[in-house]
Each structure stands twice: as structure tokens, then as C-alpha cells.
Design a protein around this motif. Structure first.
Motif, short mmCIF file in Angstrom:
data_model
loop_
_atom_site.label_atom_id
_atom_site.label_comp_id
_atom_site.label_asym_id
_atom_site.label_seq_id
_atom_site.Cartn_x
_atom_site.Cartn_y
_atom_site.Cartn_z
N PRO A 71 0.81 -1.21 0.00
CA PRO A 71 0.00 0.00 0.00
C PRO A 71 0.85 1.27 0.00
N VAL A 72 1.96 1.25 0.71
CA VAL A 72 2.86 2.41 0.76
C VAL A 72 3.44 2.66 -0.64
N ALA A 74 2.17 1.73 -3.53
CA ALA A 74 1.11 2.16 -4.44
C ALA A 74 0.82 3.65 -4.27
N ARG A 75 0.79 4.12 -3.03
CA ARG A 75 0.57 5.56 -2.78
C ARG A 75 1.71 6.40 -3.33
N MET A 76 2.93 5.92 -3.18
CA MET A 76 4.10 6.65 -3.70
C MET A 76 4.05 6.73 -5.22
N GLU A 78 1.37 6.58 -7.13
CA GLU A 78 0.28 7.48 -7.50
C GLU A 78 0.69 8.95 -7.34
N GLN A 79 1.33 9.28 -6.23
CA GLN A 79 1.78 10.66 -6.00
C GLN A 79 2.79 11.10 -7.05
N LYS A 82 1.01 11.63 -10.45
CA LYS A 82 0.27 12.89 -10.45
C LYS A 82 1.22 14.08 -10.60
N SER A 100 -7.81 6.61 -9.48
CA SER A 100 -6.61 6.50 -8.67
C SER A 100 -6.04 5.10 -8.81
N ASP A 102 -5.14 1.54 -7.60
CA ASP A 102 -5.71 0.64 -6.60
C ASP A 102 -4.68 0.38 -5.52
N THR A 103 -5.06 0.65 -4.29
CA THR A 103 -4.17 0.43 -3.16
C THR A 103 -4.50 -0.91 -2.52
#
Length: 150
Positions: A71-72, A74-76, A78-79, A82, A100, A102-103
Motif C-alpha cells: 500500500p505504501v 502504491a501511494r508513492m 500514484e503521488q 500525479k 486512482s 488501486d491500493t
């Protein structure tokens, strides 16, 4: 990342050679153990083969660590995506990001059962281990590899 201990303070480990599981005490088991240097090599109490301190993870522990990191990561991603697309915008290029990444879900915590029996080698008794109930030895000292019987 924290891993669960059993009620006696033991952490499950897996030998990188024989792939059998056992447990070693997490932290000093007694006052004598507190005064000893940390070994640079540990020995499997079941097969006696040596390996470095970071070689004893169980498959479940490795999968759990990966599950915590997914999850960490995936968020990185995505950021970063963007931010990159925002920089790419110009009067000639229009970028519209919808949705977005998928986390993945964070895995459930591991649970450590109170299984196995405690054995201590005569040469380094301050480093007890837990071995499966259905084994009979000989066992090997976690610190020096010396075989011993119980």
C-alpha cells in the motif's frame, strides 16, 4: 514492522537450509545474555547449518512485510504519477487524470501460537530456543553450532 512473539518471548524463525521452523528468544533471555556480544552467525538448532542474522525469516514473515509495503508503494507511485503529469501540462498538452491507483489492503497481523518446547544448549544456555514437539534431536547450539542431546 513488528512481529509477534509467543507468551514466552520467542520469535518464529525458519532455517534457510533445512527450511524447518523453530523459535529463538527475542532480546536477552536473562542477565548473562545481556552481557554477551551479538553473534555474527547463528546456527540452526535442528540441522546445525550456519547463516547470517538476517537469513532466518519465515515465508509468512516475508509475505507479511511485502503486504505492509504494497500500500505504501502504491501511494508513492500514484503521488509521483500525479506530480509528473502535472508538470507535463502545457498549452499544447492537456492531461486529465481520473481515478486512482488501486491500493492493496494491509494484511492482517500475524499471530504467534504458544507451540514448541524450550531447550537450552549446555555451552550457551543463555540462548534458549524452542523446537517442534515432534523432534528428538540431537539439537545444535544457536550460538556455536555444537550438537547436544536433551
Amino acid at each position: 514492522m513488528s512481529l509477534p512473539l509467543d507468551n514466552d518471548g520467542f520469535l518464529r524463525r525458519e532455517c534457510p537450509h533445512c527450511v524447518d521452523q523453530f523459535k529463538w528468544h527475542h532480546g536477552p533471555a536473562n542477565a548473562e545474555a545481556e552481557q554477551q556480544p551479538s553473534p555474527t552467525t547463528y546456527y540452526c538448532p535442528l540441522c546445525g547449518q550456519p547463516a547470517g542474522p538476517d537469513s532466518w525469516w519465515t515465508r509468512e514473515q516475508i509475505d507479511y512485510a511485502g503486504g505492509l509495503m504494497a500500500p505504501v508503494a502504491a501511494r508513492m507511485v500514484e503521488q509521483e504519477l500525479k506530480a509528473t503529469l502535472k508538470q507535463a501540462r502545457s498549452k499544447y498538452v492537456k492531461v486529465d487524470l481520473r481515478g486512482s491507483v488501486d491500493t492493496p489492503e494491509t494484511p492482517s497481523p500475524l499471530i504467534e501460537p504458544d507451540d514448541m518446547v524450550i531447550v537450552a544448549s549446555p555451552c550457551h544456555s543463555y540462548e534458549p530456543v524452542k523446537v517442534p514437539d515432534d523432534t528428538s534431536g540431537p539439537y545444535h547450539c544457536l550460538v556455536c553450532g555444537q550438537a547436544f542431546a536433551v
